[in-house]
Design an enzyme around this catalytic site. Sequence first.
Site, PDB file in Angstrom:
ATOM      1  N   HIS A 193       0.342  -1.335   0.072  1.00 46.55           N
ATOM      2  CA  HIS A 193      -0.170  -0.112   0.099  1.00 46.55           C
ATOM      3  C   HIS A 193       1.032   1.663   0.263  1.00 46.55           C
ATOM      4  O   HIS A 193       0.587   2.339   0.547  1.00 46.55           O
ATOM      5  CB  HIS A 193      -0.798  -0.129   0.949  1.00 46.55           C
ATOM      6  CG  HIS A 193      -1.905  -1.470   1.006  1.00 46.55           C
ATOM      7  ND1 HIS A 193      -3.314  -1.093   0.895  1.00 46.55           N
ATOM      8  CD2 HIS A 193      -1.632  -2.040   1.918  1.00 46.55           C
ATOM      9  CE1 HIS A 193      -3.984  -2.377   1.331  1.00 46.55           C
ATOM     10  NE2 HIS A 193      -2.572  -3.026   1.978  1.00 46.55           N
ATOM     11  N   SER A 216      15.016  20.294 -16.259  1.00 46.16           N
ATOM     12  CA  SER A 216      13.650  21.344 -17.182  1.00 46.16           C
ATOM     13  C   SER A 216      14.017  22.460 -17.954  1.00 46.16           C
ATOM     14  O   SER A 216      15.174  23.077 -17.432  1.00 46.16           O
ATOM     15  CB  SER A 216      12.928  21.134 -16.213  1.00 46.16           C
ATOM     16  OG  SER A 216      12.057  22.951 -15.698  1.00 46.16           O
ATOM     17  N   LYS A 274      16.469  20.047 -11.579  1.00 47.96           N
ATOM     18  CA  LYS A 274      14.799  18.718 -11.835  1.00 47.96           C
ATOM     19  C   LYS A 274      15.997  17.754 -12.011  1.00 47.96           C
ATOM     20  O   LYS A 274      16.571  17.622 -13.450  1.00 47.96           O
ATOM     21  CB  LYS A 274      14.032  19.118 -12.812  1.00 47.96           C
ATOM     22  CG  LYS A 274      12.998  20.320 -12.019  1.00 47.96           C
ATOM     23  CD  LYS A 274      12.303  19.639 -10.999  1.00 47.96           C
ATOM     24  CE  LYS A 274      11.226  18.990 -11.239  1.00 47.96           C
ATOM     25  NZ  LYS A 274      10.320  19.085 -12.802  1.00 47.96           N
ATOM     26  N   GLU A 291       9.321   7.536 -17.086  1.00 49.99           N
ATOM     27  CA  GLU A 291       8.006   8.041 -16.750  1.00 49.99           C
ATOM     28  C   GLU A 291       7.255   7.568 -18.467  1.00 49.99           C
ATOM     29  O   GLU A 291       6.457   7.354 -18.725  1.00 49.99           O
ATOM     30  CB  GLU A 291       7.739   9.462 -17.001  1.00 49.99           C
ATOM     31  CG  GLU A 291       8.414  10.150 -15.524  1.00 49.99           C
ATOM     32  CD  GLU A 291       8.278  11.269 -15.615  1.00 49.99           C
ATOM     33  OE1 GLU A 291       7.517  12.230 -15.059  1.00 49.99           O
ATOM     34  OE2 GLU A 291       9.726  12.305 -15.641  1.00 49.99           O
TER      35      GLU A 291
END
Lengths: 457, 457, 457, 457
Positions: A155, A276, A282, A289
Amino acid sequence: MSLWGGAFLQPSDDDLKALNDSLRFDKRMYRQDIDGSIAYAQAIRDAGILDAKEAITLIQGLKQVLQEIESGSFFFVAGDEDIHTAVERRLTEIVGAVGGKLHTGRSRNDQVATDFRLWVMKTIETLNDLLKTTQEALIEQAEQHTETLMAGYTHLQPAQPITVAHWLMSYFWMLQRDRERLRDARKRTSFSPLGSGALAGTPLAIDRVKLANNLGFTHVSMNSLDAVSDRDFVAETLFTLAMTGVHLSRFAEDVIIFSNPNFGYIRLNDRYSTGSSLMPQKRNADPMELARGKAGRLIGNLTGLLATLKGLPTSYNKDLQEDKEALFDSVDTLSALLPVLIAVIKTLTFNTERLTASLTQDMLATDLADYLVNKGLPFREAHHIVGRVVRYASDNGLEMSQLPLEFLSDQSALFTEDVRQVFDFKQSVAKRATLGGTAPSAVNQQIETAKETLQNT
Amino acid sequence: MSLWGGAFLQPSDDDLKALNDSLRFDKRMYRQDIDGSIAYAQAIRDAGILDAKEAITLIQGLKQVLQEIESGSFFFVAGDEDIHTAVERRLTEIVGAVGGKLHTGRSRNDQVATDFRLWVMKTIETLNDLLKTTQEALIEQAEQHTETLMAGYTHLQPAQPITVAHWLMSYFWMLQRDRERLRDARKRTSFSPLGSGALAGTPLAIDRVKLANNLGFTHVSMNSLDAVSDRDFVAETLFTLAMTGVHLSRFAEDVIIFSNPNFGYIRLNDRYSTGSSLMPQKRNADPMELARGKAGRLIGNLTGLLATLKGLPTSYNKDLQEDKEALFDSVDTLSALLPVLIAVIKTLTFNTERLTASLTQDMLATDLADYLVNKGLPFREAHHIVGRVVRYASDNGLEMSQLPLEFLSDQSALFTEDVRQVFDFKQSVAKRATLGGTAPSAVNQQIETAKETLQNT
Amino acid sequence: MSLWGGAFLQPSDDDLKALNDSLRFDKRMYRQDIDGSIAYAQAIRDAGILDAKEAITLIQGLKQVLQEIESGSFFFVAGDEDIHTAVERRLTEIVGAVGGKLHTGRSRNDQVATDFRLWVMKTIETLNDLLKTTQEALIEQAEQHTETLMAGYTHLQPAQPITVAHWLMSYFWMLQRDRERLRDARKRTSFSPLGSGALAGTPLAIDRVKLANNLGFTHVSMNSLDAVSDRDFVAETLFTLAMTGVHLSRFAEDVIIFSNPNFGYIRLNDRYSTGSSLMPQKRNADPMELARGKAGRLIGNLTGLLATLKGLPTSYNKDLQEDKEALFDSVDTLSALLPVLIAVIKTLTFNTERLTASLTQDMLATDLADYLVNKGLPFREAHHIVGRVVRYASDNGLEMSQLPLEFLSDQSALFTEDVRQVFDFKQSVAKRATLGGTAPSAVNQQIETAKETLQNT
Amino acid sequence: MSLWGGAFLQPSDDDLKALNDSLRFDKRMYRQDIDGSIAYAQAIRDAGILDAKEAITLIQGLKQVLQEIESGSFFFVAGDEDIHTAVERRLTEIVGAVGGKLHTGRSRNDQVATDFRLWVMKTIETLNDLLKTTQEALIEQAEQHTETLMAGYTHLQPAQPITVAHWLMSYFWMLQRDRERLRDARKRTSFSPLGSGALAGTPLAIDRVKLANNLGFTHVSMNSLDAVSDRDFVAETLFTLAMTGVHLSRFAEDVIIFSNPNFGYIRLNDRYSTGSSLMPQKRNADPMELARGKAGRLIGNLTGLLATLKGLPTSYNKDLQEDKEALFDSVDTLSALLPVLIAVIKTLTFNTERLTASLTQDMLATDLADYLVNKGLPFREAHHIVGRVVRYASDNGLEMSQLPLEFLSDQSALFTEDVRQVFDFKQSVAKRATLGGTAPSAVNQQIETAKETLQNT
């Protein structure tokens, strides 16, 4: 003029041509088309349709076409509506009228199905190799981390300490199932439809089994109507690739979360992070992704083909032309993704400091319950007692190991001094030594089994 | 070197580039990208970031880039990872360092979303026009056949006589709903995200409403986190196109069945039929089969994107790059399909002989029941009586009109001589004259309404 | 005996009955069925099919059936294959043979479509209310946190500071679009098919517009073939609910991640967390995981229906019976999910200490670049310089604010003492005050707009 | 109070319970749950956790629970959130505190996965049997029609004569592949996760292999993290069932079209046709339409689960609870559908008159081309000549056999008197005698192979 134009007075419409023509995407099957035609020329020679010289002429012509394509000297012309007509057109230019004999008893329907199956069989091998290399990369990393501890989650809540190797190896087995599914899909692809004609079978005395074997098929199709319209092998391969995509998306999700600075467990190599345009600090896990996002596309390709196949009338229908682009896209997607993932896995670094910090004593609650169970308390009672202990510790901002023994023995008389030994993450992990468990000993055994599995599959 | 590379020591991996780069497909948004940049240059000039001269330089540079692209003199170079970097790279070559000011306060995140929305808004117009032309073709054919009768089906079983125009017009309304859905999707696309920055909004005093209006948006987004990650407009458009595909697949199914020789109701123009390489007599409705089959692909594209979007964390994630290829594919699919379908519809011919022959008396069973109902019998009883009559006629190989009156009056005393008038297909159709019914009078009204609808939507 | 059995000698097979019968799921439309029948009785009375007394008898009978169902005194019997036959059977028991007149000119095809549309229209209202309440809960929480700062993410990497309210409100707008899509779907549902007969229209002089209005429809269908087979309204509603599911899955993902202890931003109320049977310390965000997981099911229901509709022949086919369970399931899923999510949102608590700790100086890199831009440096150059600064700080384990000014001015002469002011999270947020930005001022405006939007939609 | 409630002060919310609780659907796994618990009791007895007497007590208690459930004397109570807690609750009522020992070292995570795998393994057997019976019905019908001729179609256009048996048998092989896929799915289901604990493995010295074998598993899972979250077996089974659904939808489409009166090839038994409430003459093939329509639902269930699995973080997440309803629905769908289809197939009657009438001479065009090829003409030339012949015959309303020899020999000198022999449908079929062809001889061989296949698989 198209090959089937004999019965028509008017040329087909340009828009229709654009809609119909599949050359754009099916040209990548050129080798399978030529291989199929060479084998077919031999088969109809054996069946007495071609004499030996005609067969040689055709086969040499086909080899020349192949050589032209591979050397880049082949040019498609208007009217080449698919790779099959393109090859036949060029063949006839090279060998003359005898080229028109190659199609005897063969239909575009069985020809296309044959080519596509051959292509899928070859492609499954390629994907299998990529997946195997991914598995090897996982093992390689796992071997470095059989003793590195980290929080194990259910979880997405910390649950129990595990080893990093155990986490990595969990993905090994998912990919192993994917490879086994690919192998099973290949098994069902390996049925030759050649010799099924357009739908009813061939009137020629072709030895379909020999023809199939020459092309590398293990079986022949048993019903010509089914043979020309069976696209199960495409759907099954698409499913397998979608399942693989789902597995990779789960790995990607983990890596994305674990490389968030609040976790900081993992650092992607600079080569596989991107920055970025607005925020130079970043370190985006772009490839992960994309891995996660592309699972959607793989699922969509499967869904789309199943919907296309649904409700089709008997035998071949043009709708089936929709089979290729979906599969090509799924294959290309994974072929682009897997090399990057392999590199990502090989160059992952683990921040052991952060991993160690991820271990908190409440993750030993189960061990504390086990302690009571070992002293004879039924598990359910132990569970309730430990639940109270955890809450008390949490409410008072204490670690469980900081709780006074008096408090513990108030909860259960079974708590005695030796309870202190429970609060040791290493021991907690080491205890889970049964087959498939997270203990280093079990993980080493797991890795051995994984290596054997790779050798045998 | 990529624009975001400042913080990295090592160049990005080639495989990763191949995976990441979207230029291959996003270059078709070049105009929207340049339009967006021109408007943005004006906005940041108004906000005091650029002086008037800089703005002019940038805008003229951007116009030159546009001109180069449209004239074919623009060349992509290595490092152009997407259309946005390509345009900016070339702009900077043309205008020098001031090119680096264009991106002030703008992020790839809001830039991409803006470009894509503009592209979708334009594309919806194009598709709307194609669908409208399809509707006009349906009306055109329908007007020729307001009195032509044919069997109407439910469950693909002949049910009641209808007019051909009524059948054709049923597809008009499906496409009308599709166009209305497109219009609604466009309405929700028309929200400008520009000025949302990477995620948190822009620190510049940009007039976002003016900027939006300059670009043709009707609204601005109200939350920057949402603005950079909202792909509802893509999913909604994909849904609308999938729904359109489903409608076209139904029309295709009808045409395929109706042009089967056992039906023979319809003949496709030679230009839109194709033959078979092995069976020259075939008149395959290939474009209709492709129309039917491609519905699957449109469904798959929708499913895939929804799966990609599912479970994404807040704000922009690279997964969203998966939004474009799905939509481009659905748009291209319909853009290729619709012109062919329009031509098919315009050139359809109806075989009135076969259509007439499709009318059998059992299709008047309902009318016979209505006859009894008109004489006062409750419908359910009338229904049972007529059921027995139909079976008797069928068992004895008779038309219902051939049944002796004695037999009928044995079934119900309400049957009298005037029952003969029931067995008239034309009258059966003419009776269904209520709004939306199949009677020529109602169909003429329907066509009028359809024409008005086309003018107003 | 079933109502259509007249023409058959043998009873239908039990297995077939089990397969065919829809009573199991369509009984929930009992009210719509009875409402539809009452209005239809009035319509055929006006058309002269029923006399006034018969109409009253039927309507009173129907009202009694309704009362029996709602009071629990209604019993289904064998042979009630769907809610429509059950109601008609009971009606006939109550009113006698006149019950058999109700079906005059009406078919199961237009009846079912009418009932289902009425049910969908009502259900859209219910879901709209639930979504609105969810939006209100988001606003309520947001209003508490317009000044609470947190890390804003892209790619799940910290990017820029934002306000908690801004994050919460991003979901407000997603749900707003969902509600607008629902409203548009309802608009297209609100077309009455009643009076379309089985496929060809009704021979009765029914005033379809009046009938439609009596039932609450705003429009009547214009083509009877389309009317009996149009399930666009189901697909469109399913799409809208799938899109909603996707939005909720994104919110769920955020909450799951943010309530992981490494984040610790959010704490779910005890009532909405669940523990583990083996690990009592766990605080699993079960409802959020279910919200995330159930998005899959909502996507599947949409996909399934589209695949079912694909390729159906003209007019009504029994395949269409598959429309209901998918929609019922999607509606039930959201109806169960939303009340829990509303409660979760209302009882969420934010750990401001952890939120504050999430802010790190590298999230101000953009602000640092803006600082240089404000001093006249083109953004791209500023970006590269700041990239170097970030890396240097990171490599040396320093905060950016700890870097000596000498170092900074070595990077760019534009860095002067005033650079210190950049390193203030509150100011960084406050600067993003343009419409849709994260500044408290902009967020307050956003919330105002949101409240107005809720009042008007 | 729920079993995991120890750490919580407040009871869980009712709405949440409704959302969370899975008893509604997972109760059908009661037997697998009890079997799993009995085997687990033995395993932890062997591991020294239970003494012999405790084990006997637990096992007898579990058997009593089973007996109560099967005899209908078991009652669920509030708090029974799933079948696992219900069984354990009742067990503890029967055996007292020792019941609390059963869960020692076992987690809901490995327990649920075990139960579900056992259920799937059993269910695959049941579905396999149903599919086998369907195959037997196809063979049975095929054996009646090895010499019955009919038009064979591609593109739903008549192409070449085939035998009815050949058409029927084409579906045999589709179902055969489905059964093989089921077998492969079962193979990968047969991995026992029991002994994986919640995620990290068990600290108990359980012999997992023995435990697995006792339950009928052939393998044990090798990684506990994978074991508790692997739902590949569900997705793979859902895919297999969707593929089966697609096959049945194709058969359904054929039957629907072939039983349309314009075809009239097939008549469904009265028991499997349904009439219409308004049109008593209709003989709707409802079960076939449902078969076709339900393919959509099966596709949707697969898509939904894949979307649910996509992007899940490591190990168990509550999202996985969504695995069961999708599979239960697909299983129930096919379990309801197949018995009806079997009966439909067994009772299908073929109208040989209409089948014979379906044979038209243009279907012999290929044979005519073959005639020229046999005389030495390259196939492509033969094809063009025959194309002209077909068009001439069609334009002049003649059968090909009615064309004067002079006309034919004008087209090619190779046409001589013996061309008359070509126009014989029986001979055309008999010629296609190669493996998988439509000739009665080949079909008989095909049926023999099919029978052998059924015996061996």
